[in-house]
Design a protein around this motif. Structure first.
Motif, PDB file in Angstrom:
ATOM      1  N   GLU A 207       0.793  -1.170  -0.015  1.00  0.00           N
ATOM      2  CA  GLU A 207       0.109  -0.130   0.136  1.00  0.00           C
ATOM      3  C   GLU A 207       0.861   1.308   0.006  1.00  0.00           C
ATOM      4  O   GLU A 207       0.522   2.394  -0.330  1.00  0.00           O
ATOM      5  CB  GLU A 207      -0.932  -0.088   1.332  1.00  0.00           C
ATOM      6  CG  GLU A 207      -2.051  -0.960   1.140  1.00  0.00           C
ATOM      7  CD  GLU A 207      -2.961  -1.466   2.457  1.00  0.00           C
ATOM      8  OE1 GLU A 207      -2.401  -0.473   3.464  1.00  0.00           O
ATOM      9  OE2 GLU A 207      -3.575  -2.108   2.402  1.00  0.00           O
ATOM     10  N   ARG A 208       2.109   1.048   0.412  1.00  0.00           N
ATOM     11  CA  ARG A 208       3.035   2.350   0.394  1.00  0.00           C
ATOM     12  C   ARG A 208       3.619   2.586  -0.887  1.00  0.00           C
ATOM     13  O   ARG A 208       4.286   3.704  -1.230  1.00  0.00           O
ATOM     14  CB  ARG A 208       4.086   1.947   1.444  1.00  0.00           C
ATOM     15  CG  ARG A 208       3.410   2.138   2.989  1.00  0.00           C
ATOM     16  CD  ARG A 208       4.791   1.584   3.786  1.00  0.00           C
ATOM     17  NE  ARG A 208       4.141   1.482   5.231  1.00  0.00           N
ATOM     18  CZ  ARG A 208       4.842   1.516   6.184  1.00  0.00           C
ATOM     19  NH1 ARG A 208       6.323   1.337   6.005  1.00  0.00           N
ATOM     20  NH2 ARG A 208       4.351   1.360   7.553  1.00  0.00           N
ATOM     21  N   GLY A 209       3.462   1.820  -1.868  1.00  0.00           N
ATOM     22  CA  GLY A 209       3.865   1.952  -3.183  1.00  0.00           C
ATOM     23  C   GLY A 209       4.153   0.677  -3.839  1.00  0.00           C
ATOM     24  O   GLY A 209       4.607  -0.241  -3.364  1.00  0.00           O
ATOM     25  N   ARG A 210       3.950   0.674  -5.279  1.00  0.00           N
ATOM     26  CA  ARG A 210       4.080  -0.492  -6.026  1.00  0.00           C
ATOM     27  C   ARG A 210       5.313  -1.257  -6.083  1.00  0.00           C
ATOM     28  O   ARG A 210       5.552  -2.051  -6.287  1.00  0.00           O
ATOM     29  CB  ARG A 210       3.233  -0.200  -7.274  1.00  0.00           C
ATOM     30  CG  ARG A 210       1.681   0.100  -7.693  1.00  0.00           C
ATOM     31  CD  ARG A 210       1.340   0.045  -8.864  1.00  0.00           C
ATOM     32  NE  ARG A 210       1.061  -1.287  -9.505  1.00  0.00           N
ATOM     33  CZ  ARG A 210      -0.031  -1.940  -9.496  1.00  0.00           C
ATOM     34  NH1 ARG A 210      -0.976  -1.591  -8.763  1.00  0.00           N
ATOM     35  NH2 ARG A 210       0.307  -3.245  -9.922  1.00  0.00           N
ATOM     36  N   GLU A 211       6.408  -0.240  -6.013  1.00  0.00           N
ATOM     37  CA  GLU A 211       7.677  -0.794  -5.833  1.00  0.00           C
ATOM     38  C   GLU A 211       8.372  -1.112  -4.621  1.00  0.00           C
ATOM     39  O   GLU A 211       9.398  -1.414  -4.575  1.00  0.00           O
ATOM     40  CB  GLU A 211       8.479   0.430  -6.662  1.00  0.00           C
ATOM     41  CG  GLU A 211       8.329   0.588  -8.129  1.00  0.00           C
ATOM     42  CD  GLU A 211       8.605  -0.580  -9.092  1.00  0.00           C
ATOM     43  OE1 GLU A 211       9.859  -0.737  -9.276  1.00  0.00           O
ATOM     44  OE2 GLU A 211       7.745  -1.426  -9.327  1.00  0.00           O
ATOM     45  N   THR A 212       7.697  -0.925  -3.405  1.00  0.00           N
ATOM     46  CA  THR A 212       7.935  -1.220  -2.204  1.00  0.00           C
ATOM     47  C   THR A 212       8.750  -2.504  -2.059  1.00  0.00           C
ATOM     48  O   THR A 212       9.646  -2.838  -1.630  1.00  0.00           O
ATOM     49  CB  THR A 212       7.017  -0.773  -1.169  1.00  0.00           C
ATOM     50  OG1 THR A 212       6.522   0.614  -1.397  1.00  0.00           O
ATOM     51  CG2 THR A 212       7.503  -0.812   0.129  1.00  0.00           C
ATOM     52  N   LEU A 213       7.890  -3.461  -2.621  1.00  0.00           N
ATOM     53  CA  LEU A 213       8.326  -4.764  -2.166  1.00  0.00           C
ATOM     54  C   LEU A 213       9.661  -5.357  -3.093  1.00  0.00           C
ATOM     55  O   LEU A 213      10.373  -6.036  -2.699  1.00  0.00           O
ATOM     56  CB  LEU A 213       7.013  -5.763  -2.642  1.00  0.00           C
ATOM     57  CG  LEU A 213       5.800  -5.683  -1.724  1.00  0.00           C
ATOM     58  CD1 LEU A 213       4.742  -6.397  -2.194  1.00  0.00           C
ATOM     59  CD2 LEU A 213       6.223  -6.023  -0.274  1.00  0.00           C
ATOM     60  N   ARG A 214       9.782  -4.380  -4.414  1.00  0.00           N
ATOM     61  CA  ARG A 214      10.728  -4.866  -5.336  1.00  0.00           C
ATOM     62  C   ARG A 214      12.244  -4.183  -4.623  1.00  0.00           C
ATOM     63  O   ARG A 214      13.273  -4.780  -5.060  1.00  0.00           O
ATOM     64  CB  ARG A 214      10.722  -4.214  -6.666  1.00  0.00           C
ATOM     65  CG  ARG A 214       9.763  -5.024  -7.431  1.00  0.00           C
ATOM     66  CD  ARG A 214      10.183  -4.707  -8.855  1.00  0.00           C
ATOM     67  NE  ARG A 214      10.768  -3.452  -9.340  1.00  0.00           N
ATOM     68  CZ  ARG A 214      11.855  -3.619  -9.891  1.00  0.00           C
ATOM     69  NH1 ARG A 214      12.694  -4.519 -10.057  1.00  0.00           N
ATOM     70  NH2 ARG A 214      12.350  -2.458 -10.391  1.00  0.00           N
ATOM     71  N   TYR A 215      11.924  -3.197  -3.529  1.00  0.00           N
ATOM     72  CA  TYR A 215      13.315  -2.918  -2.794  1.00  0.00           C
ATOM     73  C   TYR A 215      13.179  -3.338  -1.445  1.00  0.00           C
ATOM     74  O   TYR A 215      13.980  -2.886  -0.834  1.00  0.00           O
ATOM     75  CB  TYR A 215      13.163  -1.328  -2.949  1.00  0.00           C
ATOM     76  CG  TYR A 215      13.363  -0.696  -4.175  1.00  0.00           C
ATOM     77  CD1 TYR A 215      14.533  -0.602  -4.649  1.00  0.00           C
ATOM     78  CD2 TYR A 215      12.493  -0.474  -5.258  1.00  0.00           C
ATOM     79  CE1 TYR A 215      15.067   0.084  -5.915  1.00  0.00           C
ATOM     80  CE2 TYR A 215      12.741   0.094  -6.483  1.00  0.00           C
ATOM     81  CZ  TYR A 215      13.930   0.475  -6.997  1.00  0.00           C
ATOM     82  OH  TYR A 215      14.510   0.818  -7.963  1.00  0.00           O
ATOM     83  N   GLY A 216      12.152  -4.369  -1.161  1.00  0.00           N
ATOM     84  CA  GLY A 216      12.251  -4.944   0.131  1.00  0.00           C
ATOM     85  C   GLY A 216      12.544  -6.482  -0.224  1.00  0.00           C
ATOM     86  O   GLY A 216      13.360  -6.743  -0.413  1.00  0.00           O
ATOM     87  N   PRO A 217      11.502  -7.095   0.675  1.00  0.00           N
ATOM     88  CA  PRO A 217      11.620  -8.714   0.400  1.00  0.00           C
ATOM     89  C   PRO A 217      11.642  -9.298  -0.865  1.00  0.00           C
ATOM     90  O   PRO A 217      12.129 -10.434  -1.026  1.00  0.00           O
ATOM     91  CB  PRO A 217      10.503  -9.046   1.250  1.00  0.00           C
ATOM     92  CG  PRO A 217       9.284  -8.039   1.088  1.00  0.00           C
ATOM     93  CD  PRO A 217      10.017  -6.647   1.227  1.00  0.00           C
ATOM     94  N   MET A 218      11.197  -8.674  -2.077  1.00  0.00           N
ATOM     95  CA  MET A 218      11.198  -9.188  -3.185  1.00  0.00           C
ATOM     96  C   MET A 218      12.280  -8.486  -4.342  1.00  0.00           C
ATOM     97  O   MET A 218      12.022  -8.595  -5.524  1.00  0.00           O
ATOM     98  CB  MET A 218       9.723  -8.982  -3.914  1.00  0.00           C
ATOM     99  CG  MET A 218       8.767  -9.768  -3.272  1.00  0.00           C
ATOM    100  SD  MET A 218       7.078  -9.518  -3.837  1.00  0.00           S
ATOM    101  CE  MET A 218       7.091 -10.399  -5.371  1.00  0.00           C
ATOM    102  N   LYS A 219      13.184  -7.986  -3.585  1.00  0.00           N
ATOM    103  CA  LYS A 219      14.354  -7.432  -4.605  1.00  0.00           C
ATOM    104  C   LYS A 219      15.026  -8.533  -5.261  1.00  0.00           C
ATOM    105  O   LYS A 219      15.440  -9.594  -4.751  1.00  0.00           O
ATOM    106  CB  LYS A 219      15.379  -6.595  -3.600  1.00  0.00           C
ATOM    107  CG  LYS A 219      15.939  -7.128  -2.521  1.00  0.00           C
ATOM    108  CD  LYS A 219      16.926  -6.039  -1.680  1.00  0.00           C
ATOM    109  CE  LYS A 219      17.769  -6.664  -0.544  1.00  0.00           C
ATOM    110  NZ  LYS A 219      16.723  -6.985   0.553  1.00  0.00           N
ATOM    111  N   PRO A 220      15.518  -8.323  -6.415  1.00  0.00           N
ATOM    112  CA  PRO A 220      16.035  -9.381  -7.477  1.00  0.00           C
ATOM    113  C   PRO A 220      17.342  -9.295  -7.481  1.00  0.00           C
ATOM    114  O   PRO A 220      17.980 -10.004  -8.114  1.00  0.00           O
ATOM    115  CB  PRO A 220      15.317  -8.921  -8.792  1.00  0.00           C
ATOM    116  CG  PRO A 220      15.170  -7.394  -8.767  1.00  0.00           C
ATOM    117  CD  PRO A 220      14.967  -7.137  -7.270  1.00  0.00           C
TER     118      PRO A 220
END
Length: 451
Positions: free
Chosen positions: A240-253
């Motif tokens: 909810e804090r932003g669509r890219e938040t998870l890609r820079y958090g637990p889902m970073k590649p």
């Protein structure tokens, strides 16, 4: 006659612990604050009141771990199972009970026993001497919870606990997933392959975020505030804090290379980390959730490699009170810093009525043996009882320890059996056959020792 065993808490665990102890001739004092002091969940003053579901789950002792636990408790003349069977309701292969007569029957049996004394007063401090079993469950009173926290060094035992799902390792599609630690960190091969990775391209990631944001979620009750357990922010809140938040958090590649497609850079990666020493269970890293169960099964199966995932535990959010048992409790269920105190039930980090009662059964037998000057051998890890007690007293990772139901992922594998979906029935039957023999052997020794 020996000194009395004091049991704080008269739920499933406390009631079963009392029954096991008095059957060895040890007198018991049950300290149950209800009905003098109530809780928001309990409706009566009965011992062993069921406050949630009326189901003890599957009763299949050949193909289901909780059914095996039922079998082991029956073999040990468990009071909870006796009364559950007596007040059973039609429920297919599950063991469901008529909750009010069930609790009334447990209550009556214990109150009428000549070695049982019931004290209906709230205990607010840790007893200075013992023997004592604390079996107060997830609704431990505030004063006692504070006393336990002060002794164990924990900031707080009560919080809104968002937990991540746990997946059976043999249900993960390894043609899509791979083993690798980020940047290949680690000095050994085991360390360099400590994580299991599931890649997503851009379209898969965007669809996953949409599903997270629109999924049904558990709402807080009136008056509750969203004070989450440290480090357990629900994944939907992050999204909810932003669509890219998870890609820079637990889902970073970053720091990962997919051996199935080494030339393709993943847009996002979901990582799973081994959740037990056996390597049979994996938790989805950073995926604490407050999604409802049905939504979780749908959303998490969108992850490549998890399309056919089977879950040992789904995530959730709830108020909970439990110890970090792997760091605090020894294999005799004693508090390491105050060994005259044992813990049993949900407060030890098991989840469910049956698991709680099972830990009460073991605590009652262990305390009774100690009181009469005897000792019992370790509970075999290949049994359902042993798998649970091993998990909470050292088998689980202490840093990420969370409450757990009994499941076959906690059992040591049977040598020579093939993993995978096709051989599951044979594998589970081998688990239960081995467990029943080991439990019967241990129980025979226990009975001869205690009587």
């Amino acid at each position: 006659m020996s000194r009395p065993l004091h049991i704080i808490g008269g739920g499933m665990a406390g009631s079963e612990a009392a029954w096991q102890a008095v059957n060895t001739g040890v007198p018991v004092v049950i300290h149950e604050m209800r009905p003098e002091t109530g809780t928001f969940a309990h409706q009566t003053g009965h011992l062993a009141e069921m406050v949630c579901s009326n189901s003890f789950r599957s009763d299949d002792s050949e193909q289901n771990a909780v059914g095996l636990l039922h079998w082991e408790m029956r073999a040990a003349d468990g009071l909870i199972m006796e009364m559950a069977d007596r007040h059973r309701l039609p429920a297919g292969g599950a063991l469901a009970v008529d909750r009010e007569p069930f609790a009334a029957a447990v209550d009556d049996r214990l109150r009428r026993h000549p070695l049982v004394t019931l004290s209906e007063q709230e205990v607010t401090t840790l007893p200075a001497d013992g023997p004592v079993i604390i079996a107060t469950g997830p609704l431990t009173s505030g004063a006692l919870a504070q006393a336990i926290a002060a002794e164990t060094g924990q900031d707080s035992l009560a919080f809104f606990d968002a937990i991540a799902p746990i997946v059976y390792a043999d249900s993960i599609d390894m043609s899509k997933a791979w083993m690798q630690s980020r940047y290949d960190k680690g000095e050994t091969e085991e360390e360099r392959t400590a994580y299991l990775n599931c890649p997503m391209d851009r379209d898969q990631y965007e669809a996953f975020i949409d599903a997270l944001l629109t999924a049904d979620k558990t709402a807080f009750k009136p008056g509750e505030t969203a004070g989450y357990f440290d480090g357990c922010l629900p994944i939907e809140v992050m999204a909810e804090r932003g669509r890219e938040t998870l890609r820079y958090g637990p889902m970073k590649p970053v720091g990962l290379t997919n051996p199935h497609q080494p030339e393709v850079k993943a847009h996002a990666v979901v990582q799973l980390r081994r959740d037990n020493k056996l390597g049979t269970l994996y938790n989805i890293v950073g995926f604490q959730t407050k999604m409802k169960y049905g939504a979780q099964a749908t959303v998490f199966k969108m992850i490549p490699g998890l399309e056919n995932a089977r879950f040992a535990r789904l995530g959730g959010i709830h108020r909970n009170t439990f110890l970090n048992s792997p760091t605090l409790i020894d294999d005799q269920m004693r508090l390491r810093s105050k060994p005259h105190i044992r813990f049993a039930g949900q407060i030890t980090g098991v989840e469910g009525y049956v698991e709680s009662a099972a830990m009460g059964l073991l605590a009652g037998r262990l305390a009774a043996a100690e009181l009469i000057g005897q000792s019992l051998p370790p509970i075999p890890q290949v049994t359902a009882m042993g798998a649970l007690i091993h998990h909470i007293t050292g088998g689980a990772e202490a840093r990420t320890f969370q409450p757990m139901n009994v499941n076959f992922g906690l059992f040591p594998p049977v040598p020579g059996l093939k993993a995978g979906r096709r051989g599951r029935r044979d594998r589970y039957k081998a688990y239960t056959d081995r467990a029943k023999q080991a439990w019967s052997d241990w129980l025979g020794y226990s009975v001869s020792t205690l009587h």
